[in-house]
Design a protein around this motif. Structure first.
Motif, short mmCIF file in Angstrom:
data_model
loop_
_atom_site.label_atom_id
_atom_site.label_comp_id
_atom_site.label_asym_id
_atom_site.label_seq_id
_atom_site.Cartn_x
_atom_site.Cartn_y
_atom_site.Cartn_z
N ARG A 447 -5.33 5.36 1.63
CA ARG A 447 -4.81 4.36 2.57
C ARG A 447 -4.69 3.01 1.85
O ARG A 447 -5.47 2.08 2.09
CB ARG A 447 -5.72 4.27 3.78
CG ARG A 447 -5.74 5.52 4.64
CD ARG A 447 -6.55 5.30 5.91
NE ARG A 447 -7.97 5.20 5.64
CZ ARG A 447 -8.82 6.23 5.68
NH1 ARG A 447 -8.38 7.45 5.99
NH2 ARG A 447 -10.11 6.05 5.43
N HIS A 448 -3.70 2.90 0.99
CA HIS A 448 -3.58 1.71 0.16
C HIS A 448 -3.09 0.50 0.96
O HIS A 448 -3.44 -0.64 0.63
CB HIS A 448 -2.62 1.98 -1.00
CG HIS A 448 -3.04 3.16 -1.84
ND1 HIS A 448 -4.22 3.19 -2.54
CD2 HIS A 448 -2.43 4.36 -2.08
CE1 HIS A 448 -4.33 4.34 -3.18
NE2 HIS A 448 -3.25 5.07 -2.92
N GLU A 449 -2.29 0.71 2.00
CA GLU A 449 -1.85 -0.42 2.82
C GLU A 449 -3.04 -1.06 3.52
O GLU A 449 -3.13 -2.29 3.62
CB GLU A 449 -0.81 0.03 3.84
CG GLU A 449 0.52 0.48 3.25
CD GLU A 449 0.47 1.91 2.74
OE1 GLU A 449 -0.60 2.55 2.90
OE2 GLU A 449 1.49 2.39 2.20
N VAL A 452 -4.91 -3.21 1.07
CA VAL A 452 -4.25 -4.49 0.82
C VAL A 452 -4.53 -5.46 1.96
O VAL A 452 -4.86 -6.64 1.73
CB VAL A 452 -2.74 -4.28 0.62
CG1 VAL A 452 -2.00 -5.62 0.60
CG2 VAL A 452 -2.47 -3.51 -0.66
N ARG A 453 -4.43 -5.00 3.20
CA ARG A 453 -4.66 -5.90 4.34
C ARG A 453 -6.10 -6.41 4.36
O ARG A 453 -6.34 -7.61 4.57
CB ARG A 453 -4.34 -5.16 5.64
CG ARG A 453 -2.86 -4.94 5.89
CD ARG A 453 -2.61 -4.52 7.33
NE ARG A 453 -3.28 -3.25 7.64
CZ ARG A 453 -2.71 -2.06 7.51
NH1 ARG A 453 -1.46 -1.97 7.06
NH2 ARG A 453 -3.36 -0.95 7.81
N ALA A 482 -2.08 -2.88 -4.30
CA ALA A 482 -0.73 -3.46 -4.21
C ALA A 482 0.21 -2.82 -5.22
O ALA A 482 1.39 -2.61 -4.93
CB ALA A 482 -0.81 -4.97 -4.42
N THR A 485 1.25 0.52 -3.76
CA THR A 485 2.21 0.41 -2.66
C THR A 485 3.57 -0.08 -3.14
O THR A 485 4.56 0.06 -2.42
CB THR A 485 1.68 -0.55 -1.60
OG1 THR A 485 1.40 -1.83 -2.20
CG2 THR A 485 0.39 0.00 -0.97
N SER A 487 4.49 -3.26 -3.70
CA SER A 487 4.87 -4.52 -3.08
C SER A 487 4.73 -5.65 -4.08
O SER A 487 3.60 -6.04 -4.42
CB SER A 487 3.99 -4.79 -1.85
OG SER A 487 4.24 -6.07 -1.32
N ASP A 490 2.69 -8.76 -2.59
CA ASP A 490 1.23 -8.63 -2.59
C ASP A 490 0.67 -8.67 -4.00
O ASP A 490 -0.40 -9.25 -4.24
CB ASP A 490 0.83 -7.31 -1.91
CG ASP A 490 1.13 -7.32 -0.42
OD1 ASP A 490 1.06 -8.40 0.19
OD2 ASP A 490 1.44 -6.25 0.14
#
Length: 743
Positions: A447-449, A452-453, A482, A485, A487, A490
Motif C-alpha cells: 500500500r504505497h499510496e 506516502v500520505r 513515492a 507510485t 509520482s 511527491d
C-alpha cells in the motif's frame, strides 16, 4: 478495521505546521511547497534556562524528587521490588559517586531495565543536578543529546547546534540513566564527551562489542538471579506459594535459563493460566453436582484446598521445551482484547500503540487492561511512553500470529491524528516508533499510496517534536514509496524535505544533492513555487559558506579564454583522447599568447614613460628596421611641419588619436600623439580637448598630405637630430622625419 464513531472519518488529514529554531536557523515546517530554513534574527533566538531540581519534572518521569526527564522507564511486573540485586545497586552507586560512567551488559531478559530504575531511585542525591532518565529505544546519539538538553533546560522548540549544545551541557552535573541505548561505542563516547560533568549509566543491547582501550565507560555484567531469588519471584508473581512439583519444575527452569528474570516472569504467567484451568475444573465439578446430582455421595475431603490441589495435579505442568519458548502458549491463554492488541503489535514490528489509539484501531474498549495483561504475561514491557514486545517474543509469534488485515486503515488514522490541533508534540514523539511501524507494515503489504500520505503528514509533526531520527526515517520510507507510485510531485517533496533535514544537521553535501534533485523534479513538473523554494535553500547554503559555489574550479583570469578556445573545437573531437589533446594544445597556445603579450608590455615600459596616454607606438607594415628615434623639424615659419601619410586616420581626420597601424606616419600627424619637449608644446597638449578634431592654434599643422618627394622611404635616409628645445610641435617616433626642403 473498525473506525471510531464520530465525524472525524470524513475530516481530511491536515498537515501540522509551525516554526522551530535550529542553531542559528529559523526553520518553517509544514508549508505546502515544503519546509524552509532561513537565518534566525538575533531577537528571536531562544535563551535556554536551566531547570532546577526543585522544579516539577516535565512528563511522566516518576515524580519531581526522584528524576528529571520527559520519559518514563518501564519497571517489572506489578512494580515488585528487586530481588538479589542489592550488591549490584551498591556497586553501581559507588562508581557513580566517583564520577565513573558504566555500561550495563547482559543477556536479553536479565533485568537491566529494572536495575536501572532501582539505581536511578537510589542515586537522587549523588549529583547536584539529580538524576535524568532517558530512553534510548530507537534513538540516535543526536536524539539522546537533544533529550538530555530538553530534560535540563527550558527551551521549547529549540534544537541547538553541536557548538551550542556542548556549551549548555558543559554546565550540567547529573547522573544520566539511559535505557536500551542503540548508538555505537563511538557515538556513546561522543555522548559522554558532550556532557563531561555527568556520570552515565547506560544499558546496551546484548552482543554489543567490547569497549575500546581508553574508554570512559566501564562494563558491568548483569547476571541471572540465584535459585532462591528465582523461586521467590515466581511465587510472588503467581500469587501463591509453590507446591513441591512446581518448585522442582522451577528449579529445572533455573538451570536451563541461567536465572534470567524474564523467564520466571513468563513461568509465573504459565502457572496463573494453569490455575485458571484448575478453577474451571473445580467450577465444572460443582456445577455438575448441583445440576444433575449424584446417586451415591462420593468420598471427598472436607477441605476445599485439598480438593483443589488434587485437581491441580491432574493438569500437567508445561514441559521444559514449552517454558524455553513460552510466547505462543502464553498468547493462547490471553483474553480476546489482549490477543487483538498482541496481533497488532506483531504486525507493527513489536511496537504497541498507546491505549487511546486502540479503540480506533481495534475496537477495543479497555485498552489499558489489555496492555497490562500483556505486561503481566511477560510479553510486553513499557518503554519510552509506550509498550513494545519483549525480547524474542516477536520472532516466536510471527509464524503463528499473522496480521490478517489488523493494520488496514492505521495509516489513515495516524495521518489524521498527527495533524490534529489537540495533539501535543510530546504525544507525537511517544508514538514515533508506532508510526514507523505502520509505514513498514503498509510497505510490506504494497500500500504505497498510504505510505506516502502518512509520511507526508507525519514528517512535519516529527520535525516539530524534535524527534529528528524518526523524521529522517519517515522521509526515507516516504521517498521510497513515492518512487514506487511514480509520482514526481511527491518525490520532489520528499527530496526537498530531506535537503532541509540535511541543512539542519549540518550535512551540506547531502543537502545540495537532495535539493538539486528536488529542483530538477519540480522544474519538470512545472511547480514554480517549489522551484523557488529549492533555489532559496541552495542560496542559503552558499551564502553561509556551508557549500562551495557550484561553478567549476578553473584559473580565474584565464579560464574564460580557455573555454572560448575549447568551444571552437569540432564536436567530433570532443571525446576521449582527441579531446584531451586538443584542449591541452589550446591551453598551451593561450598561455603562449598571454606570455608574449606580457613580454611586449614589459619591453615597452620605458618609451611609455613619455606617453601620458599610455599608447603603444607601432612600426609600419613596410618597415622592418629598428624603431626610429624621435625627430623634430623646423620650417621657415618657425614651427614643426607635420603631415600624415595618405589614407591614415590622422590625415583623414576621422580618429582622435594617431594611427597605430602599420602605415607610415608624419612626425606631427596629431598634436596629441606625443608630448613635446618644450613647455609650450606641453601646455598646448594639456589644453587640447580629447575630441577628434584637427588643431586650430597652429597654422602649419594643417592635415594635408606632403608631396611624395618629402616622404622618406626608409629610416636610413636621414639622420636623427636632437629635437630643438624651441620647437612648438611634437614629433612622431613612429616614422623617420622627411628631409628638410628649406633653410
Amino acid at each position: 478495521m473498525a473506525q471510531p464513531s464520530g465525524e472525524f472519518r470524513q475530516e481530511a488529514a491536515r498537515t501540522r505546521g509551525g516554526e522551530l529554531v535550529c542553531g542559528g536557523l529559523l526553520v518553517g515546517v509544514g508549508a505546502p511547497e515544503g519546509s524552509e530554513a532561513r537565518p534566525c534574527p538575533a531577537e528571536w533566538r531562544p535563551r535556554p534556562r536551566r531547570i532546577e531540581r526543585s522544579e516539577p519534572a516535565r512528563g511522566p518521569a516518576g515524580g519531581p524528587e526522584r528524576a528529571v526527564g520527559p520519559l518514563a522507564m518501564g519497571a517489572g511486573p506489578a512494580d515488585l521490588p528487586l530481588l538479589d540485586r542489592e550488591a549490584d545497586v551498591a556497586e553501581l552507586l559507588g562508581l557513580l559517586a566517583e564520577g565513573r560512567s558504566i555500561r550495563l551488559v547482559g543477556q536479553a531478559g536479565s533485568g537491566r531495565s529494572a536495575l536501572l530504575s532501582a539505581v536511578a531511585e537510589a542515586a537522587a542525591d549523588l549529583a547536584p543536578g539529580g538524576v535524568v532518565q532517558l530512553c534510548g529505544h530507537r534513538r540516535t546519539a543526536a536524539d539522546l543529546l537533544q533529550d538530555l538538553f530538553a530534560a535540563t533546560h527550558h527551551a521549547p522548540g529549540f534544537r541547538p547546534d553541536p557548538g551550542q549544545l556542548a556549551a549548555h551541557l558543559a554546565e550540567v552535573a547529573a547522573v544520566v540513566v539511559v535505557d536500551e541505548a542503540e548508538p555505537s561505542d563511538t557515538e556513546l563516547e561522543e555522548l559522554l564527551a558532550a556532557a563531561p560533568r555527568c556520570a552515565f549509566l547506560i544499558s546496551v543491547a546484548p552482543g554489543s562489542p567490547v569497549l575500546p582501550a581508553g574508554s570512559r565507560l566501564r562494563d558491568h555484567l548483569v547476571a541471572g538471579l540465584s535459585r532462591s531469588a528465582c523461586l521467590a519471584l515466581t511465587a510472588r508473581l503467581a500469587g501463591r506459594p509453590l507446591d513441591v512439583d512446581e518448585k522442582a519444575w522451577a528449579v529445572d527452569l533455573w538451570f536451563e535459563s541461567e536465572g534470567l528474570p524474564l523467564r520466571f516472569v513468563q513461568a509465573a504467567a504459565l502457572l496463573r493460566q494453569r490455575d485458571v484451568s484448575v478453577d474451571a475444573l473445580v467450577a465444572a465439578e460443582e456445577d455438575r453436582h448441583d445440576v444433575f446430582g449424584v446417586v451415591r455421595e462420593p468420598v471427598q475431603h472436607p477441605d476445599p484446598a485439598v480438593r483443589e490441589n488434587a485437581l491441580r495435579r491432574s493438569v500437567p505442568l508445561p514441559s521444559v521445551a514449552e517454558t524455553a519458548s513460552p510466547a505462543v502458549r502464553l498468547a493462547e491463554g490471553l483474553s480476546e482484547p489482549a490477543q487483538a492488541v498482541l496481533r497488532l503489535a506483531v504486525a507493527l514490528g513489536g511496537e504497541c500503540p498507546t491505549a487511546p489509539h486502540l479503540p480506533a484501531l481495534l475496537d477495543v474498549g479497555q485498552g489499558e487492561a489489555a496492555l497490562a495483561e500483556l505486561a503481566d504475561a511477560g510479553l510486553a514491557v513499557s518503554i519510552g511512553g509506550h509498550h513494545r514486545l519483549t525480547a524474542g517474543a516477536l520472532d516466536l509469534l510471527v509464524p503463528h500470529w499473522p496480521a490478517q488485515g489488523c493494520v488496514d486503515g492505521a495509516a489513515q488514522h495516524f495521518a489524521w491524528w498527527v495533524g490534529h490541533g489537540s495533539v501535543s508534540p510530546a504525544q507525537i514523539a511517544a508514538e514515533a516508533e508506532v508510526v514507523i511501524g505502520v509505514l513498514l507494515a503498509d510497505r510490506a503489504a504494497g500500500r504505497h499510496e498510504a505510505v506516502v500520505r502518512l509520511a507526508r503528514a507525519a514528517a512535519p509533526a516529527l520535525a516539530l517534536a524534535l524527534r529528528w531520527g524518526a523524521w529522517e526515517r519517515v522521509l526515507q520510507l516516504g521517498q521510497e514509496a513515492a518512487r514506487r507510485t511514480g509520482s514526481p510531485v511527491d518525490q520532489a517533496w520528499f527530496h526537498h524535505e530531506a535537503g532541509v533535514h540535511a541543512i539542519c544537521v549540518q550535512q551540506p553535501s547531502r543537502a545540495v544533492a537532495e535539493l538539486e534533485t528536488a529542483l530538477t523534479l519540480r522544474a519538470a513538473a512545472g511547480e514554480q513555487r517549489g522551484v523557488a523554494g529549492a533555489r532559496r535553500m541552495l542560496d542559503l547554503l552558499r551564502a553561509e559558506g556551508r557549500q562551495l559555489p557550484a561553478a567549476p574550479v578553473t584559473v580565474a583570469a584565464r579560464g574564460p579564454v580557455i573555454r572560448k578556445i575549447a568551444a571552437r573545437v569540432p564536436r567530433r573531437l570532443r571525446s576521449s583522447r582527441k579531446r584531451r589533446i586538443v584542449l591541452a594544445s589550446a591551453a598551451l597556445l593561450t598561455f603562449g599568447v598571454l606570455g608574449t603579450a606580457t613580454a611586449m608590455t614589459i619591453g615597452t615600459d620605458q618609451p611609455k614613460g613619455n606617453d601620458p596616454h599610455g599608447r603603444l607606438d607601432d612600426v609600419g607594415d613596410s618597415q622592418d628596421g629598428p624603431l626610429p628615434v624621435p625627430h623634430a623639424s623646423t620650417t621657415s615659419q618657425g614651427g614643426g611641419t607635420g603631415a600624415a601619410a595618405p589614407g591614415s586616420p590622422a590625415g583623414d581626420g576621422t580618429s582622435p588619436a594617431p594611427s597605430e597601424s602599420g602605415a607610415s606616419h608624419s612626425p606631427s600627424a596629431s598634436p596629441s600623439h606625443r608630448a613635446s619637449r618644450s613647455p609650450g608644446a606641453e601646455e598646448s597638449q594639456t589644453a587640447q580637448p580629447p575630441a577628434p578634431q584637427p588643431p586650430v592654434t597652429q597654422q602649419p599643422q594643417s592635415p594635408v598630405s606632403p608631396p611624395p618627394g618629402n616622404v622618406s622611404p626608409s629610416p636610413g635616409n636621414s639622420p636623427s637630430p636632437t629635437p630643438s628645445p624651441t620647437a612648438t610641435s611634437s614629433s612622431s617616433p613612429s616614422t623617420p622625419p622627411p628631409p628638410s626642403t628649406g633653410g
